[in-house]
Design an enzyme around this catalytic site. Structure first.
Site, PDB file in Angstrom:
ATOM      1  N   LYS A 113      76.039  28.519  66.352  1.00 39.53           N
ATOM      2  CA  LYS A 113      76.567  27.260  66.902  1.00 39.53           C
ATOM      3  C   LYS A 113      77.360  27.523  68.179  1.00 39.53           C
ATOM      4  CE  LYS A 113      80.698  25.478  65.485  1.00 39.53           C
ATOM      5  NZ  LYS A 113      81.571  25.067  66.584  1.00 39.53           N
ATOM      6  N   ASN A 114      78.284  28.481  68.102  1.00 38.99           N
ATOM      7  CA  ASN A 114      79.217  28.633  69.225  1.00 38.99           C
ATOM      8  C   ASN A 114      78.570  29.212  70.469  1.00 38.99           C
ATOM      9  OD1 ASN A 114      81.203  27.442  67.783  1.00 38.99           O
ATOM     10  ND2 ASN A 114      82.262  29.333  67.212  1.00 38.99           N
ATOM     11  N   ARG A 122      84.455  19.261  70.561  1.00 31.98           N
ATOM     12  CA  ARG A 122      85.504  19.837  71.418  1.00 31.98           C
ATOM     13  C   ARG A 122      84.930  20.643  72.571  1.00 31.98           C
ATOM     14  NH1 ARG A 122      90.625  19.963  71.545  1.00 31.98           N
ATOM     15  NH2 ARG A 122      90.983  21.781  72.817  1.00 31.98           N
ATOM     16  N   CYS A 132      92.102  18.495  67.531  1.00 37.59           N
ATOM     17  CA  CYS A 132      91.361  19.234  66.516  1.00 37.59           C
ATOM     18  C   CYS A 132      92.274  19.573  65.365  1.00 37.59           C
ATOM     19  CB  CYS A 132      90.804  20.514  67.123  1.00 37.59           C
ATOM     20  SG  CYS A 132      89.885  21.446  65.925  1.00 37.59           S
ATOM     21  N   ARG A 158      95.226  23.397  70.280  1.00 37.87           N
ATOM     22  CA  ARG A 158      94.122  23.897  71.122  1.00 37.87           C
ATOM     23  C   ARG A 158      94.225  23.440  72.574  1.00 37.87           C
ATOM     24  NH1 ARG A 158      88.636  23.848  67.655  1.00 37.87           N
ATOM     25  NH2 ARG A 158      88.068  25.506  69.092  1.00 37.87           N
ATOM     26  N   PRO A 159      95.262  23.900  73.269  1.00 34.78           N
ATOM     27  CA  PRO A 159      95.402  23.527  74.678  1.00 34.78           C
ATOM     28  C   PRO A 159      94.252  24.064  75.515  1.00 34.78           C
ATOM     29  CG  PRO A 159      97.151  25.060  74.006  1.00 34.78           C
ATOM     30  CD  PRO A 159      96.308  24.809  72.804  1.00 34.78           C
ATOM     31  N   VAL A 160      94.056  23.465  76.682  1.00 33.97           N
ATOM     32  CA  VAL A 160      92.977  23.905  77.583  1.00 33.97           C
ATOM     33  C   VAL A 160      93.556  24.310  78.935  1.00 33.97           C
ATOM     34  CG1 VAL A 160      91.038  22.681  76.511  1.00 33.97           C
ATOM     35  CG2 VAL A 160      92.530  21.465  78.092  1.00 33.97           C
ATOM     36  N   ASP A 161      94.843  24.665  78.925  1.00 31.04           N
ATOM     37  CA  ASP A 161      95.515  25.003  80.183  1.00 31.04           C
ATOM     38  C   ASP A 161      94.846  26.177  80.908  1.00 31.04           C
ATOM     39  OD1 ASP A 161      96.604  26.259  77.756  1.00 31.04           O
ATOM     40  OD2 ASP A 161      97.837  27.411  79.155  1.00 31.04           O
ATOM     41  N   GLN A 162      94.294  27.123  80.149  1.00 32.12           N
ATOM     42  CA  GLN A 162      93.681  28.295  80.803  1.00 32.12           C
ATOM     43  C   GLN A 162      92.389  27.920  81.526  1.00 32.12           C
ATOM     44  OE1 GLN A 162      95.450  31.286  80.811  1.00 32.12           O
ATOM     45  NE2 GLN A 162      96.878  29.838  79.877  1.00 32.12           N
ATOM     46  N   ASP A 202      87.167  32.542  62.298  1.00 29.57           N
ATOM     47  CA  ASP A 202      86.162  31.666  61.691  1.00 29.57           C
ATOM     48  C   ASP A 202      85.691  32.146  60.318  1.00 29.57           C
ATOM     49  OD1 ASP A 202      86.351  30.055  63.879  1.00 29.57           O
ATOM     50  OD2 ASP A 202      84.534  30.788  64.852  1.00 29.57           O
ATOM     51  N   ILE A 211      95.408  33.199  65.327  1.00 35.36           N
ATOM     52  CA  ILE A 211      94.739  32.524  66.451  1.00 35.36           C
ATOM     53  C   ILE A 211      95.112  31.038  66.504  1.00 35.36           C
ATOM     54  CG2 ILE A 211      92.515  32.018  67.566  1.00 35.36           C
ATOM     55  CD1 ILE A 211      92.938  35.005  67.396  1.00 35.36           C
ATOM     56  N   ARG A 265      78.520  19.847  61.213  1.00 34.05           N
ATOM     57  CA  ARG A 265      78.686  20.190  62.632  1.00 34.05           C
ATOM     58  C   ARG A 265      78.230  21.621  62.901  1.00 34.05           C
ATOM     59  NH1 ARG A 265      83.976  20.678  64.109  1.00 34.05           N
ATOM     60  NH2 ARG A 265      82.960  21.686  65.834  1.00 34.05           N
TER      61      ARG A 265
HETATM   62  N1  EPU Z   1      94.419  28.690  74.015  1.00 27.23           N
HETATM   63  C1  EPU Z   1      95.377  28.192  74.853  1.00 27.23           C
HETATM   64  N2  EPU Z   1      94.988  27.657  76.059  1.00 27.23           N
HETATM   65  C2  EPU Z   1      93.682  27.603  76.426  1.00 27.23           C
HETATM   66  C3  EPU Z   1      92.706  28.113  75.579  1.00 27.23           C
HETATM   67  C4  EPU Z   1      93.103  28.654  74.375  1.00 27.23           C
HETATM   68  O1  EPU Z   1      96.568  28.203  74.538  1.00 27.23           O
HETATM   69  O2  EPU Z   1      93.414  27.100  77.527  1.00 27.23           O
HETATM   70  C5  EPU Z   1      94.804  29.286  72.732  1.00 27.23           C
HETATM   71  C6  EPU Z   1      94.286  28.509  71.535  1.00 27.23           C
HETATM   72  O3  EPU Z   1      95.132  27.423  71.190  1.00 27.23           O
HETATM   73  C7  EPU Z   1      94.236  29.571  70.469  1.00 27.23           C
HETATM   74  C8  EPU Z   1      93.868  30.834  71.265  1.00 27.23           C
HETATM   75  O4  EPU Z   1      94.176  30.558  72.616  1.00 27.23           O
HETATM   76  O5  EPU Z   1      95.518  29.740  69.917  1.00 27.23           O
HETATM   77  C9  EPU Z   1      92.428  31.234  71.193  1.00 27.23           C
HETATM   78  O6  EPU Z   1      91.590  30.082  71.336  1.00 27.23           O
HETATM   79  P1  EPU Z   1      90.147  30.153  71.981  1.00 27.23           P
HETATM   80  O7  EPU Z   1      90.205  29.461  73.274  1.00 27.23           O
HETATM   81  O8  EPU Z   1      89.625  31.540  71.923  1.00 27.23           O
HETATM   82  O9  EPU Z   1      89.311  29.259  70.968  1.00 27.23           O
HETATM   83  P2  EPU Z   1      88.187  28.322  71.423  1.00 27.23           P
HETATM   84  O10 EPU Z   1      87.499  28.977  72.541  1.00 27.23           O
HETATM   85  O11 EPU Z   1      88.688  26.943  71.585  1.00 27.23           O
HETATM   86  C10 EPU Z   1      86.221  29.314  70.031  1.00 27.23           C
HETATM   87  C11 EPU Z   1      85.300  28.822  68.967  1.00 27.23           C
HETATM   88  C12 EPU Z   1      86.081  28.622  67.685  1.00 27.23           C
HETATM   89  C13 EPU Z   1      86.708  29.949  67.285  1.00 27.23           C
HETATM   90  C14 EPU Z   1      87.588  30.477  68.448  1.00 27.23           C
HETATM   91  C15 EPU Z   1      88.171  31.846  68.186  1.00 27.23           C
HETATM   92  C16 EPU Z   1      83.635  27.588  70.177  1.00 27.23           C
HETATM   93  C17 EPU Z   1      83.047  26.279  70.521  1.00 27.23           C
HETATM   94  N3  EPU Z   1      84.704  27.572  69.384  1.00 27.23           N
HETATM   95  O12 EPU Z   1      87.213  28.319  70.168  1.00 27.23           O
HETATM   96  O13 EPU Z   1      85.140  28.234  66.702  1.00 27.23           O
HETATM   97  O14 EPU Z   1      87.506  29.768  66.158  1.00 27.23           O
HETATM   98  O15 EPU Z   1      86.805  30.544  69.643  1.00 27.23           O
HETATM   99  O16 EPU Z   1      87.169  32.756  67.954  1.00 27.23           O
HETATM  100  O17 EPU Z   1      83.143  28.606  70.592  1.00 27.23           O
HETATM  101  C18 EPU Z   1      84.475  27.259  64.680  1.00 27.23           C
HETATM  102  O18 EPU Z   1      83.344  27.676  64.925  1.00 27.23           O
HETATM  103  O19 EPU Z   1      84.796  26.755  63.577  1.00 27.23           O
HETATM  104  C19 EPU Z   1      85.504  27.353  65.699  1.00 27.23           C
HETATM  105  C20 EPU Z   1      86.649  26.692  65.644  1.00 27.23           C
END
Ligand code: EPU
Length: 421
Positions: free
Chosen positions: A24-25, A96, A120, A125-129, A308, A330, A400
């Site tokens: 999926k991811n 998301r 979520c 799950r911020p997206v600031d990065q 996961d 995480i 999903r």
């Molecule tokens: N984070 C920030 N700012 C950002 C991005 C991330 O603070 O801009 C923080 C997050 O809040 C978290 C950490 O960094 O505490 C790591 O988050 P990451 O960004 O790696 O997670 P993600 O990319 O949103 C993906 C998978 C998730 C999986 C995580 C960790 C997808 C679509 N989602 O999420 O998958 O848990 O990586 O491996 O690829 C799932 O499949 O159930 C799922 C949630």
């Protein structure tokens, strides 16, 4: 949304063979990446899950010519007719990972207007990065009335160091950088197999990416990307979920079409439960007799233990002979399966980011509510091994990310049916 629930009568050991579909991811990243091409692209091995249907809807909405054959697991995307860069919130709240469209549309159209992704259950799950990185690449990015609006003539390569390891953040910035002018370096990059798969796919389209799978990814921007065919890698979390179900039900399960080399830490932990593992190039067989030994885990970015798989191992430890600690580093709110497991008779206490799980001889079936994707899987596994019948509500979360999970489990001998709510 809430159309189905699962009825499960526990107690049958799972036995037999099951096949893993594409991840999926990785799929939800690879399909939007097709927008960056100047020619049609084909993606193979897509799982037939709700998130892929949402991506399909979004690409159609943008004007791409998309030919999707769910049964053949194939999607052909011709991005040339794309005539919009606007994706309403009604779409982005359904998935998301819609933020991949930021990087892809910036590359394709030089602008995007995409609904800010919905909240979520597993954390803020911020997206600031993502946003900071796009700005470093030269985009103007505003959050305005719930939309991410970004523009750029042509992005310019930059040196980006992310504050934390972020999987989708890394992937989004890679997508944005492939058509940028000059070189981009992403430090502290995520090393997940899904990142590598996306980069392999982009390289097949003519991108120049090196270092995928290491903490430093370099991208030499190119003028255009051409069509390509890409087969997405197997879903390591689906594979792991079925293996855990095999252990918890004290069964004998062969999982095929998976990539064991991407699952080493999970396989090590399964072995530590006392399960017998046989491993081939693309298959794993797990056999278990008796209750598992407890296994403590701490979730960390790849190659460490994946968040996961945390919920599934929580369930496994509920049945263990002894006590395990499960530490989630995480996501701040990824223990929502705990109250549901406790309602089935599990002994779990939470102290900060750690759940202390005291194994019990038996859980008992009841009505349980799925709260997020992996929590849903953990509850299904718990119900498969519990005494008596359980009803798992809100399985739209499960749909999903897992294709026909109940059919696969039934083929392994589980007593499980999907019924209307
Ligand atoms: N984070 C920030 N700012 C950002 C991005 C991330 O603070 O801009 C923080 C997050 O809040 C978290 C950490 O960094 O505490 C790591 O988050 P990451 O960004 O790696 O997670 P993600 O990319 O949103 C993906 C998978 C998730 C999986 C995580 C960790 C997808 C679509 N989602 O999420 O998958 O848990 O990586 O491996 O690829 C799932 O499949 O159930 C799922 C949630």
């Amino acid at each position: 949304m809430d159309r189905y629930k699962l009825l499960i009568t526990g107690g049958a050991p799972l036995r037999g063979e099951t096949t893993v579909f594409g991840g999926k991811n990785t799929s939800v990243a690879v399909v939007p990446a097709m927008l960056l091409c100047d020619e049609p692209c084909v993606v193979e091995n897509l799982p037939d899950i709700e998130d892929i249907h949402v991506v399909y809807d979004m690409l159609n909405l943008l004007g791409a010519k998309v030919d999707y054959e769910p049964k053949a697991r194939r999607m052909t995307v011709d991005p040339r007719p794309v005539n919009s860069f606007h994706v309403p919130y009604q779409y982005t709240q359904r998935m998301r990972a819609s933020y991949y469209l930021w990087g892809a549309l910036l590359g394709r159209c030089g602008q995007c207007e995409v609904g800010y992704p919905g909240g979520c259950a597993i954390g803020a799950r911020p997206v600031d990065q993502h946003i900071r990185g796009l700005r470093q690449l030269g985009a103007t990015v505003d959050i305005d009335h719930g939309y991410v609006r970004a523009t750029a003539q042509r992005l310019k390569g930059a040196h980006i160091v992310t504050d934390m390891v972020t999987v989708t953040g890394t992937e989004n910035l890679v997508m944005a950088a492939v058509l940028a002018e000059g070189e981009t370096v992403i430090e502290n990059a995520a090393r997940e197999p899904e990142v590598v798969d996306l980069c392999d796919c982009l390289n097949a389209m003519g991108a120049h990416i090196t270092g995928a799978g290491t903490p430093v990814i370099s991208i030499e921007g190119v003028e255009r990307l051409h069509g390509a065919e890409h087969t997405v890698i197997a879903d390591r979390i689906e594979a792991g979920s079925f293996l855990v179900a095999g252990v918890v039900t004290q069964g004998d399960v062969l999982v095929t079409h998976c990539q064991p080399s991407q699952m080493e830490v999970v396989l090590d932990k399964l072995r530590a439960t006392g399960a017998v593992l046989d491993i081939g190039a693309d298959w794993v067989r797990v056999r278990m007799t008796g209750r598992p030994k407890p296994v403590s885990i701490r979730t960390v970015p790849h190659p460490g233990f994946p968040t996961d798989m945390q919920a599934q191992f929580m369930t496994l430890n509920c049945f263990a002979e002894g006590t395990a600690n499960i530490t989630e580093t995480i996501f701040e709110n990824r223990f929502m399966h705990v109250p549901e497991l406790c309602r089935m008779g599990a002994h779990i206490t939470i102290e900060g980011h750690t759940a202390i799980v005291e194994g019990v001889a038996q859980l008992t079936g009841t009505t349980i509510m799925a709260t997020d994707l992996r929590a849903s899987a953990s509850l299904v596994i718990a119900a498969l091994a519990a005494q008596g019948s359980s009803t798992v509500d809100r399985i739209y979360h499960l749909d999903r990310g897992y294709e026909r999970m109940e059919e696969k489990l039934r083929a392994l001998g589980a007593d499980i049916v999907r019924i209307d709510v």
